[in-house]
Design an enzyme around this catalytic site. Structure first.
Site, PDB file in Angstrom:
ATOM      1  CE  LYS A   1      -1.066   0.263  -5.428  1.00 48.95           C
ATOM      2  NZ  LYS A   1       0.210  -0.407  -5.777  1.00 48.95           N
TER       3      LYS A   1
ATOM      4  CG  ASP B   1       0.108   1.325  -1.623  1.00 53.63           C
ATOM      5  OD1 ASP B   1      -0.311   2.481  -1.816  1.00 53.63           O
ATOM      6  OD2 ASP B   1       0.598   0.614  -2.530  1.00 53.63           O
TER       7      ASP B   1
END
Length: 332
Positions: free
Chosen positions: A192, A188
Site C-alpha cells: 500500500k 501488505d
C-alpha cells in the site's frame, strides 16, 4: 480462479443470485471439470481471450478484486479496449517498468485505470491525493496506519492483552489472512505504501521499501498452528515495549511513512493524543502533509477493511469511469 462465465447479453438478477449461492456454498464459480485449466493467471488469460475480449462490448470495464499477480491480464484487457478498476494491490506493485507499461497503455488508448480500493478500501485516499495534485499542491509526506488487522492487534496490546492473545483472537475472528504471518510480516502495508509513493510520482520497487515486520520470522515457514503456538515467546518483549511507551504517554502503532527520499513501514510509538494514537479497532488513517497543508496536515480516517467498504470504493471507481466517458462523448 476456477474459470470465467461470459454472456454477450449480460446476466439477469436470477443468474447473479445463482452465482452468489454457488460461491456461498463453497463451490467454484465454474464447475472444475468445465475448465480444467483453472488456478493460474496464464490459464485465466487464455480463457478470457476466447470468451471475453472478442465480445461486442461498449464502454467495457474489467474489475479485478482478486489477490493474484494479474498484471498480464490487465495489460491485455487495456489492449482489448477495457477500462480497469482495481481492489487488487499486486499488479500495482510489480517492477517499475511493468507498472509504467500498464499506465502508458491506458493513456495511449484513452482508457481509465483506477485503483481507489487498493489503499484504505472505501476511504477517498487516492482521490484526495489526485485532487491535491490537480490543484497544484505538492505532497511532501504521507503518514498512515494502513492495516485493519494490525490496528486490531495494536489496540489489543494497548488494552493490556498479550501479543499471543491478540493475534490468536484476531485470527479466530477472521481479521487476519488465513495465515496471519501475511499480515504480521508488514508486506501488505508495504504494498500500500508503494502504491501511494508511485501515485505521487516516486519511482521505486517493493524491495526499496524498508520493512520492519511485527515479529522476527524464521526463513522456514511451518504450519499456522505451530506459528500461533509459538507466539507466547514474544509476549514479554512486546509487554516491555508497550510499558515503555505508556510511561511516555505513547502507544504502539504499525505505521507507513512515505517521504521524498524514503518509504518505510514498521512499529512506532506515537503520542496517545495524536490522530494515529487515537485510532480504534480496524480503522485506517492517512495523514497528508503538503505545501498548503503543512502546519495542519490533511487527515483521512475511517473503516479501512471489510467487503462492503471495499466494494464501495470499487463501485465509486466504476461510476467515475462511466461519468467521464459520458462527458467525453457529450463533448465529442
Amino acid at each position: 480462479r476456477s474459470g470465467a462465465l461470459a454472456s454477450a447479453e449480460g446476466f439477469g438478477a436470477s443468474d447473479v443470485q445463482g452465482f452468489l449461492d454457488r460461491k456461498a456454498s463453497g463451490n467454484p464459480l465454474v464447475a472444475r471439470d468445465a475448465f480444467a485449466g483453472g488456478g493460474s493467471v496464464a490459464a485465466t488469460l487464455d480463457e478470457l481471450r476466447h470468451k471475453l475480449w472478442q465480445m461486442p462490448f461498449s464502454r467495457a470495464i474489467l474489475v479485478d478484486t482478486s489477490a493474484e499477480d494479474t498484471a498480464p491480464i490487465l495489460l491485455e484487457a487495456l489492449r482489448s479496449g477495457f477500462h480497469v478498476a482495481l481492489a487488487n494491490k499486486k499488479p500495482l506493485t510489480v517492477p517499475q517498468e511493468a507498472f509504467d507499461e500498464l499506465f502508458d497503455e491506458s493513456r495511449r488508448r484513452g482508457l481509465a485505470l483506477r485503483y481507489e480500493a487498493t489503499v484504505g478500501a472505501g476511504l477517498p485516499v487516492l482521490d484526495t491525493l489526485s485532487k491535491l495534485r490537480e490543484a497544484g499542491d505538492n505532497v511532501l509526506t504521507i503518514l498512515g496506519c494502513l492495516s485493519g488487522t494490525l490496528g486490531v492487534v495494536m489496540n489489543a496490546l494497548q488494552n493490556g492483552e498479550r501479543l499471543s492473545e491478540a493475534v490468536t483472537r484476531a485470527h479466530a475472528a477472521g481479521y487476519t489472512e488465513p495465515d496471519p504471518r501475511d499480515d504480521l510480516s508488514g508486506v501488505d502495508v508495504a504494498r500500500k505504501a508503494l502504491i501511494l509513493a508511485r501515485t505521487l510520482g516516486r519511482r521505486l520497487n517493493l524491495e526499496d521499501v524498508e520493512i520492519e515486520p511485527l515479529l522476527p520470522f524464521p526463513k522456514e515457514r511451518g504450519s499456522v498452528e505451530a506459528f500461533l503456538a509459538s507466539l507466547p515467546e514474544y509476549d514479554a518483549m512486546f509487554g516491555e515495549r508497550v510499558a515503555a511507551a505508556e510511561k511516555s504517554s505513547l502507544v504502539l502503532r504499525y505505521v507507513a511513512r512515505i517521504g521524498e527520499k524514503q518509504v518505510r513501514v514498521g512499529v512506532e510509538a506515537v503520542p496517545l493524543q495524536s490522530s494515529l494514537g487515537s485510532l480504534k479497532g480496524s480503522d485506517n488513517q492517512v495523514v497528508i502533509r503538503t505545501q498548503r497543508y503543512d502546519q495542519n496536515p490533511l487527515v483521512v480516517t475511517g473503516p479501512g477493511a471489510g467487503a462492503e467498504v471495499t466494494a464501495a470504493g470499487v463501485f465509486n471507481d466504476i461510476l467515475a469511469i462511466a461519468q467521464d466517458r459520458e462527458q467525453r462523448e457529450h463533448r465529442g
